[in-house]
Design an enzyme around this catalytic site. Sequence first.
Site, PDB file in Angstrom:
ATOM      1  N   SER A 144      11.119 -17.276  -0.128  1.00  0.00           N
ATOM      2  CA  SER A 144      10.902 -18.042   1.082  1.00  0.00           C
ATOM      3  C   SER A 144      11.229 -19.503   0.840  1.00  0.00           C
ATOM      4  CB  SER A 144       9.442 -17.930   1.523  1.00  0.00           C
ATOM      5  OG  SER A 144       8.630 -18.630   0.610  1.00  0.00           O
ATOM      6  N   LYS A 145      11.372 -20.219   1.935  1.00  0.00           N
ATOM      7  CA  LYS A 145      11.695 -21.632   1.832  1.00  0.00           C
ATOM      8  C   LYS A 145      10.599 -22.375   1.090  1.00  0.00           C
ATOM      9  CE  LYS A 145      14.134 -20.745   6.007  1.00  0.00           C
ATOM     10  NZ  LYS A 145      14.076 -20.674   7.472  1.00  0.00           N
ATOM     11  N   ARG A 146       9.367 -22.013   1.390  1.00  0.00           N
ATOM     12  CA  ARG A 146       8.231 -22.639   0.726  1.00  0.00           C
ATOM     13  C   ARG A 146       8.270 -22.410  -0.779  1.00  0.00           C
ATOM     14  NH1 ARG A 146       2.915 -24.232   2.781  1.00  0.00           N
ATOM     15  NH2 ARG A 146       2.532 -24.200   0.562  1.00  0.00           N
TER      16      ARG A 146
END
Length: 476
Positions: A246-248
Site C-alpha cells: 500500500s501507499k502507506r
Amino acid sequence: MKPIRTRFAPSPTGFLHVGGVRTAVFAWLVARQASGQFVLRLEDTDKQRETAGSDQHVMDSLHALGLDYDEGPDTGGPYAPYRQSERLNTYQAWARKLVDAGRAYADPYSPEEVQAFREQAQAEKKPFLYRNHRPNDPPVWDGSQPLRFKSDPKAYQWHDAILGDLSTGPEVVDDFILVKSDGYPTYNFAHIVDDNEMHITHVIRGQEFTASVPNYLNLYEALGLTPPILATVPHILGPDGKKKLSKRDGAKDVLDYLREGFLPDALINFIASMGWNDGTEQEIFSRQELIDKFSLERVQRGSAHFDERRLNWMNGAWIRQLPLNELFDKVQSFWPEEAADYDDTYKKAVLALVQERLKYFAELPELTRFFFTDLPINPSLLQDHKQLKKLSKAELTDLLEQAKHSLQASDFSSQDLSDRLNQLLEQTGQKPALLFSLIRIATTQAPASPGLADTLAVLGKERSLKRLQAQLDAFA
RNA sequence: GGCCUCAUCGUCUAGCGGCUAGGACACCAGGUUCUCAUCCUGGCAACCGGGGUUCGAUUCCCCGUGAGGUCACCA
C-alpha cells in the site's frame, strides 16, 4: 459472440503502485488477447479522499507503461463519460428503479446511530449486519438520507476465473448503501451500473472485493442483470512485511520506477510474472508473448511478496538485449552533467561499455562519470588494493613510467592497446591483477570500470596519458 | 470474533498420485589475462503440522496452525 471488454477502475486518490498496476496489466492482457477493448474508468465518488491531479497521474502512468486503453476520460468512447462523478444522473435513474420496485429504501438512522449498532455487534463479537435493524416504515427517500439496498439474503455459489468455485451462506448478504447522503453513489452500486452500461464482460479486481461479491450478486438479481465474469487478483504484499502493498506501507509510485530508468516492458514483464507463468521455464516475456500466452486460469491464487532484487535483475536483462541505438535514445536524460559537452559518438562508445552492467538508467552517472571528467586522485584505491599496497612509491612510479612509455607509441585502437598491455606484462614480469589494476586506477580513479583496453580506447590517448601523468605527479 | 480465501527453497514459482521435487532471483565457490558487470560451471536451500483415502501422497479429504481479505455514507 460479445466482444471481450475489460476495465481498470481506480479511484483517483493518489498514485499507482505495482499492486494496482498488476490488476490493470491482467485486465489489459485479457482484452488485448481477445482483440477486445480495455476501458479506463475513474471511480471518483468520494470527494473526501480524492487528491488533486491524481486522475491525470493515473492516466500518465498507464500511458507511460504502454497500457493503452481504448476508452477513457481523456480519450472518450461510446459510453462516455468515463468519470463516475459525471454520471450521477445514470445512478439516480437506476436507484429510482430499485426504489420503485421496493428494493431500496431511505436509511432513517443518523451515522451515530448506525455506529452504535456496529459497536454493539463488535462488543458481542458478531459481524455487523445492518439488516438486523432494517426499519419497518422507512421515510420517503428525498435524497438527503442514504439509500440502502433491500437485500434478499441467500446462499451463493459462483465461479471466479482465478480462484475457482466459491460459495458463501446468506449471513454475508446485507443492506448496503447504494447512494450516499451527498448524492454520490457508493462503489458497490456505481460499478455494477457502469459495468453493465459499458458492457464490461470481465471484472478483474483485487481481492479486497471478494467478501462483497454475494452482495453484488444479490443486487444483480434485483436489477435483473446477468453478472459478468468475475476474476479476483490476489494482493501483492510488501517485501518483508505481511501487509498488502500500500501507499502507506512505502509502496512506490510506478512512475518513480520509470523515472529511475526501469523499462516499461521490464516492469510489465516483472509485474505479470508475479503470480503468473505459462508453465514453462521462460522468465523473460515480451509484451506480445504475454498477450499470446496469458490466461487468468494460470494466475496464482495466493498473494506474492514484492522483491525488488528480482525486478533489478529483470530490468538489467531487458537492458542487455536492447540494440545500442535504442538504448542510447532511452538514456538521453540520464547522463551525468559532465557529459553535456560530448558528442553522441563518444557517448555511444561509453554506453556500449556499460550496457551489460546497467540495472537501471539512474546508475549511469556513477558508472560513467570518469569518462567525461577527471576524477581527483584517490589514494585509497591504491592503499586498499591487496597487492598494490605492498609496493613502494618508487616501484609504482617505475611501473607507470613503463606503461606511459608504451602507451605513448600506441594508436589507441582497442587491439593495439590490448597487445601493448600484454607486452607490458612480459616486460615487467607482473601479474595482470597488479599491473592492470594500477593502470586502471591511474586512468579512471574509479572503484570499478569496464575492461582496461576498452576503457583506454574510449578515453583516448591524450586523456589517458594525462591521467597517467597526474598519478605520477601525485607520487612525486 | 464471524465469514471467505490461500499455503513448495529467504523471494517469484513448476508440479495437477509414483520425479534424485525442476527453473529463476538472491547468496556462496570456481572459471572467463585487473576491478565491477556479463557469461559459464558448481553449491546452499522447500513440500506448515497431524490424521485419514490409497499399493503409493507435495498432489485427494478432514482437523489444526499460519497468512491474507472482509465485516464503512472508502474504493
